[in-house]
Design a protein around this motif. Structure first.
Motif, PDB file in Angstrom:
ATOM      1  N   GLN A 161       0.822  -1.218   0.000  1.00  0.00           N
ATOM      2  CA  GLN A 161       0.000   0.000   0.000  1.00  0.00           C
ATOM      3  C   GLN A 161       0.852   1.263   0.000  1.00  0.00           C
ATOM      4  O   GLN A 161       0.374   2.339  -0.377  1.00  0.00           O
ATOM      5  CB  GLN A 161      -0.932   0.018   1.214  1.00  0.00           C
ATOM      6  N   ALA A 162       2.092   1.158   0.438  1.00  0.00           N
ATOM      7  CA  ALA A 162       2.959   2.329   0.541  1.00  0.00           C
ATOM      8  C   ALA A 162       4.047   2.352  -0.521  1.00  0.00           C
ATOM      9  O   ALA A 162       4.942   3.198  -0.462  1.00  0.00           O
ATOM     10  CB  ALA A 162       3.599   2.380   1.933  1.00  0.00           C
ATOM     11  N   ARG A 163       3.978   1.461  -1.505  1.00  0.00           N
ATOM     12  CA  ARG A 163       5.057   1.375  -2.485  1.00  0.00           C
ATOM     13  C   ARG A 163       5.246   2.691  -3.244  1.00  0.00           C
ATOM     14  O   ARG A 163       6.370   3.166  -3.405  1.00  0.00           O
ATOM     15  CB  ARG A 163       4.805   0.240  -3.473  1.00  0.00           C
ATOM     16  N   GLU A 189      -4.206   9.662   0.252  1.00  0.00           N
ATOM     17  CA  GLU A 189      -4.297   8.225   0.025  1.00  0.00           C
ATOM     18  C   GLU A 189      -4.432   7.475   1.336  1.00  0.00           C
ATOM     19  O   GLU A 189      -5.137   6.458   1.410  1.00  0.00           O
ATOM     20  CB  GLU A 189      -3.080   7.761  -0.771  1.00  0.00           C
ATOM     21  N   GLY A 190      -3.777   7.964   2.382  1.00  0.00           N
ATOM     22  CA  GLY A 190      -3.937   7.345   3.697  1.00  0.00           C
ATOM     23  C   GLY A 190      -5.361   7.487   4.201  1.00  0.00           C
ATOM     24  O   GLY A 190      -5.935   6.531   4.743  1.00  0.00           O
ATOM     25  N   ALA A 191      -5.952   8.668   4.027  1.00  0.00           N
ATOM     26  CA  ALA A 191      -7.337   8.868   4.458  1.00  0.00           C
ATOM     27  C   ALA A 191      -8.284   7.967   3.690  1.00  0.00           C
ATOM     28  O   ALA A 191      -9.250   7.431   4.254  1.00  0.00           O
ATOM     29  CB  ALA A 191      -7.725  10.335   4.271  1.00  0.00           C
ATOM     30  N   ALA A 192      -8.014   7.762   2.404  1.00  0.00           N
ATOM     31  CA  ALA A 192      -8.858   6.869   1.605  1.00  0.00           C
ATOM     32  C   ALA A 192      -8.750   5.433   2.087  1.00  0.00           C
ATOM     33  O   ALA A 192      -9.761   4.716   2.184  1.00  0.00           O
ATOM     34  CB  ALA A 192      -8.473   6.968   0.130  1.00  0.00           C
ATOM     35  N   LEU A 193      -7.542   4.991   2.412  1.00  0.00           N
ATOM     36  CA  LEU A 193      -7.366   3.642   2.946  1.00  0.00           C
ATOM     37  C   LEU A 193      -8.109   3.490   4.272  1.00  0.00           C
ATOM     38  O   LEU A 193      -8.765   2.475   4.525  1.00  0.00           O
ATOM     39  CB  LEU A 193      -5.883   3.345   3.153  1.00  0.00           C
ATOM     40  N   LEU A 194      -7.982   4.478   5.105  1.00  0.00           N
ATOM     41  CA  LEU A 194      -8.626   4.434   6.423  1.00  0.00           C
ATOM     42  C   LEU A 194     -10.147   4.406   6.297  1.00  0.00           C
ATOM     43  O   LEU A 194     -10.836   3.704   7.045  1.00  0.00           O
ATOM     44  CB  LEU A 194      -8.181   5.653   7.234  1.00  0.00           C
ATOM     45  N   ILE A 240      -2.332   0.747   7.516  1.00  0.00           N
ATOM     46  CA  ILE A 240      -1.420   1.605   6.760  1.00  0.00           C
ATOM     47  C   ILE A 240      -2.029   2.993   6.601  1.00  0.00           C
ATOM     48  O   ILE A 240      -1.340   4.011   6.693  1.00  0.00           O
ATOM     49  CB  ILE A 240      -1.114   0.990   5.385  1.00  0.00           C
ATOM     50  N   GLY A 241      -3.332   3.061   6.378  1.00  0.00           N
ATOM     51  CA  GLY A 241      -3.982   4.356   6.279  1.00  0.00           C
ATOM     52  C   GLY A 241      -3.856   5.158   7.560  1.00  0.00           C
ATOM     53  O   GLY A 241      -3.596   6.367   7.530  1.00  0.00           O
TER      54      GLY A 241
END
Length: 310
Positions: free
Chosen positions: A176-178, A260-265, A276-277
């Motif tokens: 997810q962080a690549r 992108e972190g907020a979207a994952l969360l 990861i989010g």
């Protein structure tokens, strides 16, 4: 999905609830003094460590220490083996420990501002690195660990090698962080080559090539470097025509991690994506609050970098 990941996802979301966010950080940044800004932290998770801060470096370190504590708490809620996902994501704290270790003026007491961050189960090799008495021993300890050989034992080579290795390890182990890791490697490479005019040590250059492809690390000009980057990093540097403008790309990187972190969360089912989010959201919030404290210490004058993110 296991009960452990469900519990970890719940905890991950809970940890982000009390973050000051963009609005809170802007209020802190607009304070006319650092003392007033620190009082503003009273209703935030950062107050526990910042309460005794005596100046800007101590206050900013307190914010980082709070972030690390939250990530250690989160790791404790994950199922067996889940904490390994967080290790490369917190590797910047181990890099910071080495930077302090290499500084002649760093405090060595456990309560000093320069004392090492305590990583607990999230460390990569800190206890071995801390035992190194010389830069040469530190290089040997890195080479015998997942960090790998930095390619030299000068302070610059040691720290640059660790920073590039952190990007490489994140890209390999945290899917997810690549893209974040690739873009981070591009920023590091661009600064070293075209701001500081330094050639990358062999191992660092190899890590950069793994992440960015073979053309970019060998580029003779900044324009050639940009043209040779993979898509995620090329987007990061779009519109940044000169190396002196890389701070804009840095702010853009933080915005991408934030969004992108907020979207994952928000969108991920309980599991690694939520975790990861949360790491991304918490990390961006800490970065933003550190920048806000610096603005307050300057009398409430917001910097361009803060405005670009907040």
């Amino acid at each position: 999905m296991s009960a452990g990941w469900v519990a970890g996802a719940v905890r991950a979301r809970a940890l982000t609830v009390r973050c000051p966010g963009a609005a809170g950080a802007r209020e802190i940044a607009a304070c006319p003094s650092l003392d007033e800004a620190l009082r503003r932290l009273g209703g935030t998770p950062y107050v526990k460590y910042a309460r005794e801060a005596a100046g800007l470096p101590e206050a900013q370190r307190a914010v980082s220490a709070t972030l690390l504590w939250h990530l250690r708490v989160l790791a404790g809620w994950l199922p067996r083996g889940g904490a390994r996902l967080l290790v490369p994501l917190v590797s910047g704290f181990e890099v910071a420990n080495v930077v302090a270790r290499l500084s002649p003026s760093a405090g060595r007491g456990t309560d000093a501002p320069g004392s090492p961050y305590r990583l607990g189960a999230l460390e990569t090799a800190w206890r071995r690195l801390d035992q190194a008495a010389t830069p040469a021993e530190l290089r040997a300890a890195l080479a015998a660990s997942p960090w790998g050989d930095p390619g030299g034992d000068t302070p610059w080579a040691l720290v640059t090698g660790m920073r590039m290795a952190a990007a490489r390890r994140t890209a390999l182990t945290v899917p997810q962080a690549r893209e974040w890791a690739v873009a981070r490697a591009a920023l590091l490479t661009a600064r070293e080559l075209f701001v500081y005019g330094r050639s990358l040590p062999g191992p660092v250059r190899r890590d950069a090539a793994r992440l960015l492809g073979g053309r970019a690390p060998d580029a003779a000009s900044y324009q050639e470097f940009r043209d040779g980057l993979p898509a995620p990093a090329r987007r990061l540097l779009a519109g940044v025509e000169e190396p002196e403008g890389l701070w804009r790309a840095e702010a853009r990187w933080w915005r991408a991690v934030r969004d992108e972190g907020a979207a994952l969360l928000r969108d991920s089912r309980p599991g690694p994506g939520v975790v990861i989010g949360a790491v991304a959201v918490l990390s961006v919030d800490a970065w933003r609050v550190r920048a806000a404290l610096e603005s307050a210490a300057r009398g409430g004058r917001l910097g361009e970098a803060f405005d670009a993110l907040a």
